[in-house]
Design a protein around this motif. Structure first.
Motif, PDB file in Angstrom:
ATOM      1  N   VAL A   1       0.860  -1.184   0.000  1.00  0.00           N
ATOM      2  CA  VAL A   1       0.000   0.000   0.000  1.00  0.00           C
ATOM      3  C   VAL A   1       0.897   1.235   0.000  1.00  0.00           C
ATOM      4  CG1 VAL A   1      -1.779   1.292   1.239  1.00  0.00           C
ATOM      5  CG2 VAL A   1      -1.834  -1.218   1.215  1.00  0.00           C
ATOM      6  N   LEU A   2       0.558   2.236  -0.832  1.00  0.00           N
ATOM      7  CA  LEU A   2       1.307   3.487  -0.888  1.00  0.00           C
ATOM      8  C   LEU A   2       0.643   4.494   0.034  1.00  0.00           C
ATOM      9  CD1 LEU A   2       3.690   4.890  -2.368  1.00  0.00           C
ATOM     10  CD2 LEU A   2       1.967   5.865  -3.904  1.00  0.00           C
ATOM     11  N   PHE A   3       1.445   5.053   0.957  1.00  0.00           N
ATOM     12  CA  PHE A   3       0.960   6.032   1.912  1.00  0.00           C
ATOM     13  C   PHE A   3       1.554   7.398   1.566  1.00  0.00           C
ATOM     14  CE2 PHE A   3       0.822   1.962   4.013  1.00  0.00           C
ATOM     15  CZ  PHE A   3      -0.433   1.961   4.603  1.00  0.00           C
ATOM     16  N   ILE A   4       0.707   8.419   1.621  1.00  0.00           N
ATOM     17  CA  ILE A   4       1.129   9.792   1.307  1.00  0.00           C
ATOM     18  C   ILE A   4       1.003  10.621   2.573  1.00  0.00           C
ATOM     19  CG2 ILE A   4       0.712  11.806  -0.139  1.00  0.00           C
ATOM     20  CD1 ILE A   4      -0.673   9.939  -2.133  1.00  0.00           C
TER      21      ILE A   4
ATOM     22  N   LYS B   1       4.971   6.948  12.577  1.00  0.00           N
ATOM     23  CA  LYS B   1       5.538   7.847  13.577  1.00  0.00           C
ATOM     24  C   LYS B   1       6.973   8.228  13.207  1.00  0.00           C
ATOM     25  CE  LYS B   1       2.879   6.274  17.596  1.00  0.00           C
ATOM     26  NZ  LYS B   1       2.965   5.827  19.016  1.00  0.00           N
ATOM     27  N   HIS B   2       7.339   9.426  13.628  1.00  0.00           N
ATOM     28  CA  HIS B   2       8.721   9.894  13.510  1.00  0.00           C
ATOM     29  C   HIS B   2       9.121  10.477  14.853  1.00  0.00           C
ATOM     30  CE1 HIS B   2      12.390  11.524  11.820  1.00  0.00           C
ATOM     31  NE2 HIS B   2      12.077  12.731  12.279  1.00  0.00           N
ATOM     32  N   ARG B   3      10.109   9.823  15.491  1.00  0.00           N
ATOM     33  CA  ARG B   3      10.560  10.224  16.822  1.00  0.00           C
ATOM     34  C   ARG B   3       9.402  10.298  17.809  1.00  0.00           C
ATOM     35  NH1 ARG B   3      15.008  14.986  15.330  1.00  0.00           N
ATOM     36  NH2 ARG B   3      16.425  13.611  14.156  1.00  0.00           N
ATOM     37  N   GLY B   4       8.532   9.301  17.756  1.00  0.00           N
ATOM     38  CA  GLY B   4       7.421   9.187  18.695  1.00  0.00           C
ATOM     39  C   GLY B   4       6.206  10.022  18.366  1.00  0.00           C
ATOM     40  N   ARG B   5       6.262  10.802  17.274  1.00  0.00           N
ATOM     41  CA  ARG B   5       5.138  11.673  16.932  1.00  0.00           C
ATOM     42  C   ARG B   5       4.375  11.083  15.759  1.00  0.00           C
ATOM     43  NH1 ARG B   5       5.574  18.208  15.958  1.00  0.00           N
ATOM     44  NH2 ARG B   5       3.351  18.598  15.567  1.00  0.00           N
ATOM     45  N   ALA B   6       3.061  10.929  15.913  1.00  0.00           N
ATOM     46  CA  ALA B   6       2.228  10.382  14.837  1.00  0.00           C
ATOM     47  C   ALA B   6       2.114  11.397  13.703  1.00  0.00           C
ATOM     48  CB  ALA B   6       0.846  10.027  15.370  1.00  0.00           C
ATOM     49  N   LEU B   7       2.195  10.891  12.485  1.00  0.00           N
ATOM     50  CA  LEU B   7       2.152  11.750  11.300  1.00  0.00           C
ATOM     51  C   LEU B   7       0.828  11.559  10.573  1.00  0.00           C
ATOM     52  CD1 LEU B   7       5.736  10.963   9.949  1.00  0.00           C
ATOM     53  CD2 LEU B   7       5.050  12.855  11.455  1.00  0.00           C
ATOM     54  N   PRO B   8       0.231  12.653  10.092  1.00  0.00           N
ATOM     55  CA  PRO B   8      -1.008  12.516   9.302  1.00  0.00           C
ATOM     56  C   PRO B   8      -0.675  11.955   7.912  1.00  0.00           C
ATOM     57  CG  PRO B   8      -0.305  14.806   9.356  1.00  0.00           C
ATOM     58  CD  PRO B   8       0.631  14.067  10.256  1.00  0.00           C
ATOM     59  N   TYR B   9      -1.548  11.103   7.437  1.00  0.00           N
ATOM     60  CA  TYR B   9      -1.306  10.497   6.121  1.00  0.00           C
ATOM     61  C   TYR B   9      -2.634  10.081   5.491  1.00  0.00           C
ATOM     62  CZ  TYR B   9      -2.296   5.936   8.211  1.00  0.00           C
ATOM     63  OH  TYR B   9      -2.910   4.895   8.833  1.00  0.00           O
ATOM     64  N   ARG B  10      -2.542   9.780   4.212  1.00  0.00           N
ATOM     65  CA  ARG B  10      -3.668   9.150   3.520  1.00  0.00           C
ATOM     66  C   ARG B  10      -3.086   8.081   2.605  1.00  0.00           C
ATOM     67  NH1 ARG B  10      -2.660  13.780   0.458  1.00  0.00           N
ATOM     68  NH2 ARG B  10      -2.618  13.459  -1.810  1.00  0.00           N
ATOM     69  N   THR B  11      -3.943   7.130   2.233  1.00  0.00           N
ATOM     70  CA  THR B  11      -3.493   6.092   1.315  1.00  0.00           C
ATOM     71  C   THR B  11      -3.755   6.545  -0.111  1.00  0.00           C
ATOM     72  OG1 THR B  11      -5.635   4.983   1.456  1.00  0.00           O
ATOM     73  CG2 THR B  11      -3.897   4.232   2.951  1.00  0.00           C
ATOM     74  N   PHE B  12      -2.892   6.093  -1.017  1.00  0.00           N
ATOM     75  CA  PHE B  12      -3.088   6.442  -2.413  1.00  0.00           C
ATOM     76  C   PHE B  12      -4.286   5.671  -2.960  1.00  0.00           C
ATOM     77  CE2 PHE B  12      -2.162   5.834  -6.975  1.00  0.00           C
ATOM     78  CZ  PHE B  12      -2.160   7.168  -7.361  1.00  0.00           C
ATOM     79  N   ASP B  13      -5.182   6.383  -3.621  1.00  0.00           N
ATOM     80  CA  ASP B  13      -6.423   5.794  -4.129  1.00  0.00           C
ATOM     81  C   ASP B  13      -6.126   4.975  -5.376  1.00  0.00           C
ATOM     82  OD1 ASP B  13      -8.925   5.105  -4.803  1.00  0.00           O
ATOM     83  OD2 ASP B  13      -9.701   7.141  -5.038  1.00  0.00           O
TER      84      ASP B  13
END
Length: 431
Positions: free
Chosen positions: A336-339, A367-379
């Motif tokens: 799965v591609l995540f953006i 996560k990066h250094r314990g921080r959750a990152l917002p993302y969406r999956t490529f449709d």
């Protein structure tokens, strides 16, 4: 100084001939002691006087027997044995050579040939290794033996499944049981989590060398040398020890045998035929089992440690893999591609490593250094066809996706990506 190799009988003849030369015995007595005729006694005495003890050594030593089979016959027989009877014993192999090939050899001859070619071991070599018993650990929670037992637990009433068994080494007490479809990492995550929440953290778990607990691939160079389960225990400050043989963790092995007898019959009487019903039945069964078979510990001290504030058990029992963010802020995991959504944090993460947390309940967090990152999956439904029209704002992610797909076609998929053992596709959720 010359060293002579002589048999026991030849050494005895030297002593007899010395006594004869010293006139301590007569020729007739020497003949009786050596088991030869008087004429042979005088022949041996003459040779001994001329050349000493070396004259008594057999001239046939080191030479093939006059009754030995020709080398070509031995080669033919061993070729037949290796091609057709490699796992046969000497007796059966000799019988089949006679019955099917018309080659008649003595069993002892075939045995010697098979020993020489490494197809058979003598009795001493076939003796099983002796395993000395060891003392139990002193305290509850000092060493917890864990194992799985794949069996037809519900007989013909339900599917074959696996029972995960946790047993205390100090007392032989069943600490935790859980039915699962397979012996997967996610099933062990769930069972271990339930154990820790009930008892706390033991000093160490004792397991076999299954791939869930130990990296078994010879020459593996990637990763940190830990399995996902080993990494989870390391984060919680719990050791895991792998036994070199099943006999080393005999308590849990013997418990498996008892469970395959008693637990199967108890569930038959209770009419249990599903994994869910079986798991609901296990607490009462464990209580009765421990009342019958558990032993008192040498020490009354319980060395389980409570879960600490820094023990984030949700994150510890998640499947974790690192990925590198591309220039277009994309990454791929499990096909799965995540953006990553552009913001002040993610915009600086190009070519940086991030960690994908794949939770047993299907949640997925980057996560990066314990921080959750917002993302969406490529449709994938809206992915482009040849010569399709693409909006300018979507051009970057689309090109990144195309490049990733081309890599998948040119190179076989990495062994690291699809390792979500035991977690069905229906559990996967993005976001």
């Amino acid at each position: 100084m010359t060293v002579l190799s002589m048999s026991r009988a030849e050494i005895d003849r030297v002593h007899v001939l010395k006594d004869l030369l010293a006139e301590r015995i007569r020729p007739s007595e020497a003949a009786q002691l050596m088991g030869v005729t008087r004429r042979q006694v005088f022949r041996l005495l003459k040779a001994y006087r001329a050349a000493g003890p070396a004259a008594l050594i057999s001239k046939k030593r080191g030479k093939p027997s006059n009754r030995a089979y020709p080398a070509v016959v031995r080669t033919e027989a061993m070729a037949l044995i290796k091609a057709n009877y490699g796992d046969f014993g000497p007796t059966l192999a000799a019988e089949k050579l006679s019955e099917r090939h018309g080659l008649h050899f003595g069993v002892e001859t075939v045995r010697r040939w098979m020993l020489a070619d490494g197809l058979w071991q003598d009795r001493r070599q076939r003796l099983k290794r002796v395993y000395q018993p060891r003392h139990r650990r002193d305290c509850v929670g000092e060493l917890i033996q864990i194992d799985d037992s794949e069996h037809w637990w519900f007989e013909d009433r339900g599917p074959q499944c696996t029972l995960l068994v946790f047993i205390d080494d100090a007392t032989s007490r069943l600490m935790h049981l859980r039915f699962a479809e397979t012996e997967s990492t996610f099933d062990y995550f769930a069972a271990t989590r339930a154990y820790l929440q009930r008892y706390g953290k033991p000093i160490a778990f004792y397991s076999d060398k299954h791939a869930t607990f130990r990296v078994n691939k010879v020459g593996a160079t990637g990763g940190d040398g830990m399995t996902q389960f080993g990494r989870a225990l390391h984060e919680l400050n719990i050791d895991i020890i792998c036994a070199n043989a099943p006999q080393a963790k005999g308590r849990v092995e013997r418990a498996n045998g008892t469970l395959q007898d008693r637990l199967v019959k108890e569930m038959r009487l209770a009419g249990i035929s599903t994994i869910e019903a079986g798991n609901a039945f296990l607490p009462a069964f464990m209580e009765d089992y421990n009342r019958r078979f558990a032993k008192p510990p040498y020490s009354d001290k319980d060395v389980h440690r409570p879960l600490a504030e820094q023990d984030v058990i949700d994150d510890a029992f998640a499947w974790k893999e690192e990925r590198t963010v591309s220039q277009s802020l994309t990454l791929q995991y499990d096909k799965v591609l995540f953006i990553l959504e552009p913001n002040e944090v993610t915009s600086t993460l190009a070519r940086q490593r991030v960690t994908v947390f794949d939770y047993p309940d299907g949640r997925l967090v980057i996560k990066h250094r314990g921080r959750a990152l917002p993302y969406r999956t490529f449709d994938k439904v809206r992915q482009v066809d040849q010569a399709a029209i693409v909006e300018n704002k979507r051009l970057g992610p689309v090109l990144a996706y195309i490049a990733e797909q081309q890599k998948l076609l040119d190179v076989s998929r990495s062994q690291k990506a699809p390792r979500r053992r035991g977690q069905g596709a229906s559990l996967f959720k993005a976001g």
